[in-house]
Design a protein around this motif. Structure first.
Motif, PDB file in Angstrom:
ATOM      1  N   ASP A  73      47.230  -5.811-137.855  1.00 17.06           N
ATOM      2  CA  ASP A  73      45.911  -5.915-137.231  1.00 17.06           C
ATOM      3  C   ASP A  73      45.574  -4.582-136.564  1.00 17.06           C
ATOM      4  N   SER A  74      44.437  -4.020-136.904  1.00 16.26           N
ATOM      5  CA  SER A  74      44.049  -2.717-136.347  1.00 16.26           C
ATOM      6  C   SER A  74      43.794  -2.797-134.842  1.00 16.26           C
ATOM      7  N   GLN A  75      43.642  -4.021-134.325  1.00 17.98           N
ATOM      8  CA  GLN A  75      43.399  -4.195-132.900  1.00 17.98           C
ATOM      9  C   GLN A  75      44.696  -4.211-132.084  1.00 17.98           C
ATOM     10  N   VAL A  76      45.838  -4.207-132.777  1.00 18.49           N
ATOM     11  CA  VAL A  76      47.137  -4.235-132.096  1.00 18.49           C
ATOM     12  C   VAL A  76      47.653  -2.812-131.917  1.00 18.49           C
ATOM     13  N   ILE A  77      48.083  -2.482-130.719  1.00 15.99           N
ATOM     14  CA  ILE A  77      48.615  -1.152-130.410  1.00 15.99           C
ATOM     15  C   ILE A  77      50.136  -1.205-130.500  1.00 15.99           C
ATOM     16  N   TYR A  78      50.704  -0.238-131.198  1.00 14.80           N
ATOM     17  CA  TYR A  78      52.171  -0.181-131.320  1.00 14.80           C
ATOM     18  C   TYR A  78      52.739   0.673-130.194  1.00 14.80           C
ATOM     19  N   GLN A  79      53.809   0.184-129.579  1.00 13.22           N
ATOM     20  CA  GLN A  79      54.432   0.916-128.482  1.00 13.22           C
ATOM     21  C   GLN A  79      55.926   1.072-128.758  1.00 13.22           C
ATOM     22  N   GLY A  80      56.458   2.242-128.453  1.00 14.00           N
ATOM     23  CA  GLY A  80      57.887   2.480-128.632  1.00 14.00           C
ATOM     24  C   GLY A  80      58.173   3.285-129.887  1.00 14.00           C
TER      25      GLY A  80
END
Length: 230
Positions: free
Chosen positions: A46-53
């Motif tokens: 989903d382009s609305q989800v931000i990946y962290q780490g």
């Protein structure tokens, strides 16, 4: 474990001459550890989800040294909870504790020694599969910002794997391996923020060949892949 990872990469990706199976997860339940392997991208869909780490590896292996069904049985019980393992075993908490103490002293005991061990082995294997896959999988969390709510992903998204493969003595020797391996999937009532598999065809390495196929693949990848697919 390195050979199993190589076999899973081959089974997923295929060769120029033989098609692979696509996204997959493999769970190896042993007496001392439970190892989990995933071969898929795992990044947010989903382009609305931000990946962290840090970015997760395409082919990933984790080894859980406290989740074995024999030599690590006490730490497995501690991690999963005695009452949960008892419920998954079809035994009372007292029976479960009694049998666990016996296994701690005599890890070679089998159901032929005590018929109740068949139920306990199922409960222990379910606990090992559930916890090991939860640790391997990523999570989604909701954060509130001045701009509104955002979703943040940490770790690998396993929600849409195509195949979930079981191996290891606890699964291969189980009379109902699908019931055990099903605990790799998101269960009803579990936290929906987990990125465990939601689906996936369940398969069993019934002849215990995956590690050998990883070795064979170094010289004869097409043959190793055909054997595994068969």
């Amino acid at each position: 474990p390195a050979a199993v990872l190589q076999a899973m990469e081959l089974l997923s990706q295929g060769t120029p001459n033989e098609e692979g199976l696509g996204n997959l997860l493999c769970v190896d339940v042993g007496g001392a550890t439970t190892d989990v392997y995933s071969v898929l991208d795992g990044r947010p869909k989903d382009s609305q989800v931000i990946y962290q780490g840090l970015e997760e590896p395409f082919a990933k292996r984790t080894v859980e040294g406290d989740l074995g069904v024999r030599y690590s049985v006490h730490s497995l019980i501690e991690a999963a909870g005695l009452e949960n393992v008892a419920a998954w075993s079809g035994l009372t908490a007292g029976e479960t504790e009694e049998l666990v103490n016996q296994l701690d002293k005599k890890p070679y005991l089998l159901k032929e020694d005590d018929p109740r061990l068949e139920g306990l082995d199922a409960g222990l294997a379910k606990a090992a599969v559930k916890l090991a896959v939860e640790r391997h999988a990523g999570t989604i969390r909701i954060e509130y910002t001045p701009m509104g709510c955002i979703k943040v992903q940490e770790g690998k998204d396993l929600s849409d794997v195509d195949y979930i493969i079981g191996t290891g003595g606890a699964l291969i020797g189980s009379p109902r391996p699908a019931d055990v391996l099903g605990f790799a999937q998101l269960q009803e009532g579990e936290a929906t923020l987990s990125l465990k598999p939601k689906k996936g065809k369940l398969c069993l390495d019934r002849d215990y060949i995956i590690a050998a196929m990883g070795l064979l693949a170094q010289r004869y990848p097409d043959i190793a892949l055909k054997i595994m697919k068969k």
